[in-house]
Design a protein around this motif. Structure first.
Motif, short mmCIF file in Angstrom:
data_model
loop_
_atom_site.label_atom_id
_atom_site.label_comp_id
_atom_site.label_asym_id
_atom_site.label_seq_id
_atom_site.Cartn_x
_atom_site.Cartn_y
_atom_site.Cartn_z
N ARG A 231 -5.99 -1.67 -4.53
CA ARG A 231 -5.30 -2.79 -3.90
C ARG A 231 -6.09 -4.09 -4.06
O ARG A 231 -5.54 -5.13 -4.45
N LYS A 232 -7.39 -4.04 -3.77
CA LYS A 232 -8.18 -5.26 -3.78
C LYS A 232 -8.39 -5.81 -5.19
O LYS A 232 -8.47 -7.02 -5.38
N ARG B 187 -8.60 6.66 1.32
CA ARG B 187 -8.47 5.24 1.66
C ARG B 187 -9.38 4.38 0.79
O ARG B 187 -9.03 3.26 0.43
N GLU C 155 -7.86 1.38 -1.41
CA GLU C 155 -8.32 0.01 -1.20
C GLU C 155 -8.91 -0.58 -2.47
O GLU C 155 -8.79 -1.78 -2.74
N ARG D 277 0.83 -1.22 0.00
CA ARG D 277 0.00 0.00 0.00
C ARG D 277 0.86 1.27 0.00
O ARG D 277 0.59 2.23 0.72
#
Length: 247
Positions: free
Chosen positions: A183-184, A176, A180, A156
């Motif tokens: 990232r996911k 955020r 996220e 991250r």
């Protein structure tokens, strides 16, 4: 958060994102899946504002238009996986990524580009399964072939490689929800699709290798028969010679 409102999560996708991350199955070789995006903030009439290309092990297998949602299979692998669940899931996610990146370009224009249009945005999502089962996932962002910004999905962390990437880093690093999202998708969705596509990839390799095995088998049989033929020939000649001497 106007530019994330268009992101839709299906029940299956939500379940996938909630599952704990795991390593890839061990394999004989490393494998990778990546998607290259090109986003035009102001597309001409009839021109696509978003295009994406998918590659498995650096072999292009699909082309996708985020606006018209038209997808084209560009290889045998694309034909094999077309219609699978993973194929449909990736279409929905690629559309969401395209919409997100396009809205980001519009936001950048309002904040900074007051007298000229922003440059086209290029992005690459990459996930890799190493031979030892370890995984790696990342994003790259830039324009005109130059990378401005890197995102390490596993850690991250953001890294600016060009001054033009500083504003994007500040915007995304402080959000955020968006971090996220990146990232996911790269550590969850991308890896899941890769594992699914590799099943078909291995089947294609088996089909390709099968015809080449037949001649080798036939040749080995021919080589196995040859010594027997020589033995019979020698036996016949020896018998003829003995009969001649005795006669």
């Amino acid at each position: 958060m106007g530019w994330t409102a268009g992101i839709k999560f299906t029940p299956g996708l939500l379940l996938l994102l909630l599952l704990p991350q795991r390593d890839c199955p061990r394999a004989a070789h490393a494998h990778s899946l990546c998607y290259d995006f090109t986003i035009l903030p102001k597309a001409s009439p009839g021109q696509s504002w978003c295009e994406a290309q998918g590659q498995v092990n650096e072999k292009t297998f699909l082309s996708y238009d985020c606006g018209s949602q038209e997808v084209k299979s560009l290889s045998l692998l694309g034909e094999e996986v077309n219609g699978t669940r993973a194929w449909q899931e990736q279409m929905e996610t690629l559309r969401d990524v395209g919409n997100l990146l396009r809205q980001q370009l519009l936001d950048v224009k309002r904040e900074k580009y007051t007298d000229r249009d922003p440059l086209p945005l290029q992005g690459r999502m990459l996930c890799q399964c190493e031979a030892n089962g370890h995984t790696h996932a990342s994003w790259q962002f830039g324009s005109q072939g130059q990378t401005f910004l890197l995102f390490d999905s596993e850690n991250r962390t953001w890294k600016v490689l060009h001054p033009r990437g500083r504003q994007m880093k500040e915007k995304w690093e402080s959000d955020r929800e968006v971090t996220e999202f990146f990232r996911k998708i790269s550590t969850g969705d991308c890896r899941s699709w890769l594992e699914s596509f590799l099943v078909h990839w291995e089947k294609m390799l088996e089909k390709t290798a099968s015809p080449t095995m037949a001649p080798a088998t036939a040749q080995s049989r021919a080589m196995a028969i040859t010594p027997i033929a020589w033995i019979l020939l020698v036996t016949v000649l020896t018998s003829s010679l003995l009969l001649g001497l005795l006669g």
